[in-house]
Design a protein around this motif. Structure first.
Motif, mmCIF file in Angstrom:
data_model
loop_
_atom_site.group_PDB
_atom_site.id
_atom_site.type_symbol
_atom_site.label_atom_id
_atom_site.label_comp_id
_atom_site.label_asym_id
_atom_site.label_seq_id
_atom_site.Cartn_x
_atom_site.Cartn_y
_atom_site.Cartn_z
ATOM 1 N N GLY A 31 5.265 10.622 -6.449
ATOM 2 C CA GLY A 31 6.266 11.039 -7.433
ATOM 3 C C GLY A 31 7.591 10.300 -7.416
ATOM 4 N N PHE A 32 7.608 9.101 -6.815
ATOM 5 C CA PHE A 32 8.871 8.365 -6.732
ATOM 6 C C PHE A 32 8.700 6.890 -7.069
ATOM 7 C CE2 PHE A 32 9.041 11.969 -3.908
ATOM 8 C CZ PHE A 32 10.245 12.554 -4.250
ATOM 9 N N ASP A 33 9.741 6.326 -7.698
ATOM 10 C CA ASP A 33 9.810 4.881 -7.838
ATOM 11 C C ASP A 33 10.097 4.282 -6.474
ATOM 12 O OD1 ASP A 33 9.351 4.894 -10.562
ATOM 13 O OD2 ASP A 33 11.476 5.088 -11.068
ATOM 14 N N GLN A 34 9.942 2.966 -6.371
ATOM 15 C CA GLN A 34 10.149 2.344 -5.069
ATOM 16 C C GLN A 34 10.992 1.086 -5.181
ATOM 17 O OE1 GLN A 34 6.567 1.382 -6.077
ATOM 18 N NE2 GLN A 34 6.597 3.504 -6.746
ATOM 19 N N THR A 91 0.842 -1.206 0.000
ATOM 20 C CA THR A 91 0.000 0.000 0.000
ATOM 21 C C THR A 91 0.874 1.252 0.000
ATOM 22 O OG1 THR A 91 -1.668 -1.181 1.271
ATOM 23 C CG2 THR A 91 -1.841 1.220 1.240
ATOM 24 N N VAL A 92 1.896 1.242 0.853
ATOM 25 C CA VAL A 92 2.783 2.408 0.934
ATOM 26 C C VAL A 92 3.516 2.605 -0.394
ATOM 27 C CG1 VAL A 92 4.840 3.351 2.051
ATOM 28 C CG2 VAL A 92 3.026 2.329 3.443
ATOM 29 N N ALA A 93 3.945 1.483 -0.990
ATOM 30 C CA ALA A 93 4.660 1.598 -2.265
ATOM 31 C C ALA A 93 3.771 2.278 -3.313
ATOM 32 C CB ALA A 93 5.101 0.217 -2.744
ATOM 33 N N GLN A 94 2.517 1.873 -3.363
ATOM 34 C CA GLN A 94 1.578 2.502 -4.305
ATOM 35 C C GLN A 94 1.410 3.989 -4.017
ATOM 36 O OE1 GLN A 94 -2.358 0.786 -4.376
ATOM 37 N NE2 GLN A 94 -1.500 -1.127 -5.183
ATOM 38 N N PHE A 95 1.338 4.282 -2.733
ATOM 39 C CA PHE A 95 1.188 5.672 -2.310
ATOM 40 C C PHE A 95 2.415 6.496 -2.724
ATOM 41 C CE2 PHE A 95 2.080 8.787 1.135
ATOM 42 C CZ PHE A 95 1.035 9.672 0.876
ATOM 43 N N VAL A 96 3.594 5.924 -2.495
ATOM 44 C CA VAL A 96 4.845 6.610 -2.851
ATOM 45 C C VAL A 96 4.885 6.866 -4.355
ATOM 46 C CG1 VAL A 96 7.358 6.273 -3.008
ATOM 47 C CG2 VAL A 96 6.162 5.811 -0.861
ATOM 48 N N ASP A 97 4.362 5.935 -5.108
ATOM 49 C CA ASP A 97 4.285 6.094 -6.551
ATOM 50 C C ASP A 97 3.474 7.345 -6.916
ATOM 51 O OD1 ASP A 97 5.145 4.639 -8.958
ATOM 52 O OD2 ASP A 97 2.999 4.709 -9.434
#
Ligand SMILES: NC(=O)c1ccc[n+]([C@@H]2O[C@H](COP(=O)([O-])OP(=O)(O)OC[C@H]3O[C@@H](n4cnc5c(N)ncnc54)[C@H](OP(=O)(O)O)[C@@H]3O)[C@@H](O)[C@H]2O)c1
Lengths: 227, 351
Positions: free
Chosen positions: A173-176, A164-170
């Motif tokens: 404006g950032f890759d993860q 979920t956080v990875a999607q949010f970070v996306d």
């Protein structure tokens, strides 16, 4: 889980930048400082118009995801139950200017996010947004596919939460680069070659995948071995 | 709007150790004497301010900037004599005021105080302060300093220093107050604090684009209005290096600014500066590096963008030779400053 409302605890340099990114991404944003709303009102109105200045309780109650952006030495000032059943991104690091002497803030046999998780035991902690300087976070957020896009390291014990956080970070404006182990957060703590660095996906991955070859990793391993 | 006639330009040194032509380094004593000479030439080139930093480490020569400034005072006529910065958190505001009032007397009113928190830890244990009180120390001492600035009897009590009861501090200055700036980084809270106390503000922009400070400058003005305090034009300080040849400038700057930043980074655990980072800072960010024309264009842009009243260039970072440092000061005074004013005049006319 769909995220519509973002809550930011800490209205300092990082909190303000992340509030700006979240507004740009279309989220409803609430943000708090250590004191009354009145104290941060002018700041929020001027720097991130559109974000709602509030107090911690109100931020937590009205957010689908929370970002902890306060000095590491202050998390114990927050009630341990406040984040109960909440997903919290831990953006904090040890930093002498605000935290004082390291040994008084961090115990040597753990990592900083593990300590935060142990304190907020009913919350789900995922580490993120901590290793890039705040002005890089502000200036280098780019849409997916942009050649200039940078990457952030995201890690936590709970798979679903990390995803979920990875999607949010996306959306911010950032890759993860994702790990499913909160203790791996050590890789982006101060002293690591990733701390303060602003790297694209390939470069970040390269260092993460070969982390055991870094001087920092050897030093950490050596100090653990000596105890 | 920028008032071109009132614009001020400064140079600041942190007191970095000067290099010999063969790459070896000079002693701290030699480096100190070099600064006196640089103050002298900066005055001749018409630069408005020279700032000298305070550090308590082997890689910097100056721990007592007022003494260096006193020596510069005796060989100069017009240049203002500033600290960059005085680490107020680990000093006694009363002694700070006395030292600067003395400097102000001997220099015909040219002393200028820049108060800050410093970016190193050494001064805390050295003078018996606890790093944990970093923020509280600064807050409390700023408050006392503000009272001292009125140059009337002071009654005050706090946590970190003996109380004062209706006490006077001497000497009094001829203007009745020392010109005082507060040096700040990027935190909104520190901007509001500066406005609330009524200090002039010098922003340290040491990374990233100047553009992102625009809202922060609005915040300063909004806060000053809210607390009914005077509003001053904002000053900015950033790192730079100027040389006749652009590639030379970049080469020298990369080596030396990187060395300086990496050293600070070590104490905080951040990664060393990469070439990409340096190039980004030089192209669009906060390093003003290149030929006089390139540097003038970039400084003019920043002044215009942020509506500044003053721009200071930090010079001599790392281990530069005396020739590099002096040439840079000469180019700044004789080429860059006039050119910046020219560009800004054209811009104003176009508006
Ligand atoms: N600076 C960076 O580049 C960067 C980058 C990534 C991560 N980080 C990490 O992010 C965190 C914040 O850094 P920063 O640079 O933004 O610090 P900062 O500018 O000092 O801001 C800290 C903020 O946290 C607030 N705060 C303190 N205790 C609080 C509490 N109990 N509840 C709610 N708010 C509280 C402060 O409010 P008051 O003023 O009211 O006390 C202030 O607004 C740190 O852990 C830092 O290591 C920093």
């Amino acid at each position: 889980m769909t995220i519509k409302r973002v809550g930011i605890i800490g209205a300092g340099k990082v909190g303000i930048v992340l509030a700006g990114l979240a507004l740009n991404a279309g989220y409803e944003v609430r943000i708090s400082g250590s004191g009354s709303t009145e104290k941060i009102d002018l700041t929020i109105k001027t720097l991130v118009p559109g974000a709602i200045a509030a107090e911690n309780e109100e931020v937590v109650a009205n957010s689908d995801i929370i970002i902890l952006a306060i000095p590491l030495s202050r998390y114990r000032n927050i009630d341990a139950g406040l984040f109960k059943n909440k997903l919290v991104i831990d953006a904090t690091n040890y930093w002498w200017e605000t935290d004082g002497i390291r040994e008084e803030v961090l115990s040597p046999d753990s990592t900083s996010s593990e300590q935060v998780q142990a304190y907020f035991k009913d919350a789900t902690i995922v580490k993120g947004f901590n290793h890039m300087g705040y002005h890089n976070l502000q200036e280098e957020a780019h849409a997916k596919g942009d050649a200039k896009r940078k990457a952030l390291f995201i890690t936590g014990d709970n798979h679903e939460a990390v995803d979920t956080v990875a999607q949010f970070v996306d959306t911010m404006g950032f890759d993860q680069i994702v790990h499913y182990n909160l203790a791996d957060g050590i890789m982006t703590e101060p002293g690591s070659p990733l701390f303060g660095a602003s790297l694209n996906y390939e470069d970040l991955k390269q260092i993460i995948d070969h982390f055991d070859e870094t001087e920092f990793c050897k030093k950490v391993a050596a100090s653990k071995f000596n105890e | 709007m920028v008032d071109i006639n009132k614009l001020e330009f400064g140079i600041e040194t942190f007191g970095d150790i000067v290099a010999n032509e063969d790459g070896s380094v000079k002693t701290a004593a030699e480096s100190i004497r070099q600064i006196i000479h640089e103050g002298e030439i900066a005055d001749q080139y018409g630069i408005d301010v020279i700032g000298v930093g305070e550090h308590h480490r082997p890689d910097y020569s100056v721990s007592s900037p007022e003494i260096v400034l006193g020596a510069i005072a005796s060989v100069t006529k017009n240049i203002k004599l500033a600290t960059a910065v005085t680490v107020l958190s680990s000093d006694d505001p009363v002694r700070v005021y006395e030292r600067f009032a003395t400097l102000d007397g001997l220099s015909n009113g040219r002393a200028q105080v820049m108060l800050g928190r410093g970016s190193f830890t050494e001064s805390f244990p050295l003078f018996g302060y606890d790093l944990t009180d970093y923020d509280d120390l600064f807050n409390e001492k700023l408050e006392l300093y503000k009272k001292l600035q009125a140059e009337t009897p002071v009654t005050w009590s706090g946590k970190f220093r003996a109380s004062l009861k209706n006490q006077e501090v001497y000497p009094k200055t001829e203007k009745g107050e020392l010109e005082t700036y507060i040096g700040i980084g990027g935190s909104p809270e520190s901007i509001i604090r500066a406005a609330r106390f009524g200090y002039k503000v010098i922003l340290a922009i040491i990374g990233g684009q100047a553009d992102r400070f625009k809202p922060y400058i609005d915040l300063y003005h909004q806060a000053a209005k809210k607390y009914d305090m005077p509003e001053y034009p904002i000053a900015v300080h950033s790192h730079g290096f100027i040389a006749d040849d652009g590639d030379d400038a970049k080469k020298v700057a990369f080596k030396n600014i990187k060395a300086n930043f990496d050293r600070i980074g070590l104490t905080r655990g951040w990664a060393p500066m990469s070439r990409e980072q340096f190039d980004g800072e030089t192209k669009n960010g906060s390093f003003y590096v290149g030929t006089p024309e390139v540097v003038a264009q970039r400084i003019a842009r920043t002044i215009d963008l942020l509506g500044l009243g003053r721009f200071d260039l930090v010079y001599g970072a790392g281990n530069q030779t005396a020739a590099q440092r002096e040439r840079m000061i000469e180019l700044f005074g004789t080429k860059v400053i006039p050119r910046v004013k020219e560009i800004l005049t054209e811009k104003e006319a176009a508006k």
